[in-house]
Design a protein around this motif. Structure first.
Motif, short mmCIF file in Angstrom:
data_model
loop_
_atom_site.label_atom_id
_atom_site.label_comp_id
_atom_site.label_asym_id
_atom_site.label_seq_id
_atom_site.Cartn_x
_atom_site.Cartn_y
_atom_site.Cartn_z
N ALA A 159 0.83 -1.21 0.00
CA ALA A 159 0.00 0.00 0.00
C ALA A 159 0.86 1.26 0.00
N THR A 160 2.06 1.18 0.57
CA THR A 160 2.96 2.34 0.58
C THR A 160 3.33 2.72 -0.85
N ALA A 161 3.67 1.74 -1.67
CA ALA A 161 4.03 2.02 -3.06
C ALA A 161 2.85 2.62 -3.81
N ASP A 162 1.65 2.13 -3.53
CA ASP A 162 0.45 2.67 -4.18
C ASP A 162 0.23 4.13 -3.79
N ARG A 163 0.43 4.45 -2.50
CA ARG A 163 0.25 5.84 -2.06
C ARG A 163 1.28 6.76 -2.71
N ILE A 164 2.49 6.29 -2.82
CA ILE A 164 3.53 7.10 -3.46
C ILE A 164 3.14 7.42 -4.89
N TRP A 192 4.95 3.44 -9.69
CA TRP A 192 5.05 4.78 -10.28
C TRP A 192 4.79 4.72 -11.79
N GLN A 193 5.41 3.76 -12.44
CA GLN A 193 5.25 3.61 -13.89
C GLN A 193 3.83 3.19 -14.27
N VAL A 194 3.26 2.24 -13.51
CA VAL A 194 1.91 1.78 -13.78
C VAL A 194 0.91 2.93 -13.66
N ALA A 195 1.17 3.83 -12.71
CA ALA A 195 0.28 4.98 -12.51
C ALA A 195 0.44 6.05 -13.58
N GLY A 196 1.43 5.87 -14.45
CA GLY A 196 1.65 6.84 -15.52
C GLY A 196 2.31 8.12 -15.08
#
Length: 283
Positions: A159-164, A192-196
């Motif tokens: 979840a930390t990576a998702d929040r970042i 980060w990359q998946v989120a664009g």
């Protein structure tokens, strides 16, 4: 190679002297931890004083437990600190893991992750100059950095990576070896990359350190043991503390090779001569 210092909490009245002396050395950032039910200075107020006593070095919470705080006031405090420091403030933020802090603040512990997500949406909106909410106007002052201060999330779970990827500028990791840190760095980068997101996340590693005669090292071990006495792996944390110049150099190099943009060395002894000893280890 960027190396910062985490400031000891045992003697708050010495922290401005710590800050001025550290700024005269090679250090890039000064950090301060956050608790409520503990004998530590409040970090935002203390970092404001440190920002006023320095001119170059950055100041950072590592990490601020945001769910403990009222969101509108937190938005104003952090924007103010970023403004008066000339954009030198980094908000290291996390959900927190000590239930007594949440009981003291009157905040529900089990909902802390969801509350942090809600807070980040509000903080980003307020920092951008938008109204706080329906029928409530903007909250100033505007931060020095457009869109708000730099935000690094701390944590150990996906979840930390998702929040970042959604709300942050990067990651602040602690209690990992360089190898473990490298693996989580890659997780953050993938999210980060998946989120664009454009560019790349800023990656910061933290390690505990104490350099000096045996009494200095023992003081640090007692302090870190007391701080982490709520977990069942306290001994492991104490054992991982860096206590020799060679260990610090090896750790800084390892974290940097794993992709860290900065390495924070957190001091647990109040002996101020550690500043010069650690400075001598910085490549």
């Amino acid at each position: 190679m960027n190396v910062g210092l985490g400031l000891p909490i045992g003697e708050p009245d010495s922290l401005l002297t710590w800050a001025r002396r550290a700024e005269a050395g090679p250090f890039t950032t000064l950090g301060l931890l956050d608790r409520i039910v503990y004998d530590n200075p409040e970090p935002l107020a203390t970092l404001a004083a440190i920002a006023g006593a320095t001119s170059r070095v950055r100041v950072m919470t590592e990490v601020l437990v945001a769910p403990l705080r009222q969101t509108a006031l937190l938005a104003k405090e952090t924007a103010t600190l970023d403004r008066i420091s000339g954009g030198r403030f980094t908000l290291g933020v996390g959900v927190g893991v000590r239930e007594d802090d949440f009981r003291a603040a009157g905040v529900e512990y089990r909902r802390r992750g969801r509350r942090l997500d809600e807070q980040m949406a509000t903080l980003r909106r307020v920092w951008s100059g938008e109204p706080y909410g329906d029928g409530i106007g903007p909250i100033g002052p505007a931060p020095a950095r457009q869109g708000g201060p730099e935000v690094l999330f701390g944590g150990f779970v996906p979840a930390t990576a998702d929040r970042i990827a959604r709300w942050g500028d990067g990651f602040l990791g602690s209690m990992f070896s360089p190898e473990e840190m490298g693996r989580f760095f890659r997780t953050v980068e993938r999210s980060w990359q998946v989120a664009g997101r454009a560019g790349r996340p800023r990656l910061v590693a933290q390690a505990n350190a104490a350099l000096g005669p045996e009494p200095v090292v023992q003081e640090a071990r007692r302090a870190i043991s007391a701080y982490y006495d709520f977990v069942d792996y306290t001994d492991k944390i104490v054992q991982r503390m860096l206590t020799t110049p060679e260990a610090i150099r090896r750790s800084v190099t390892g974290f940097t090779d794993a992709g860290a943009d900065e390495v924070m060395l957190y001091c647990w002894s109040s002996d101020m001569d550690q500043i010069d000893r650690i400075a001598d280890t910085v490549p």
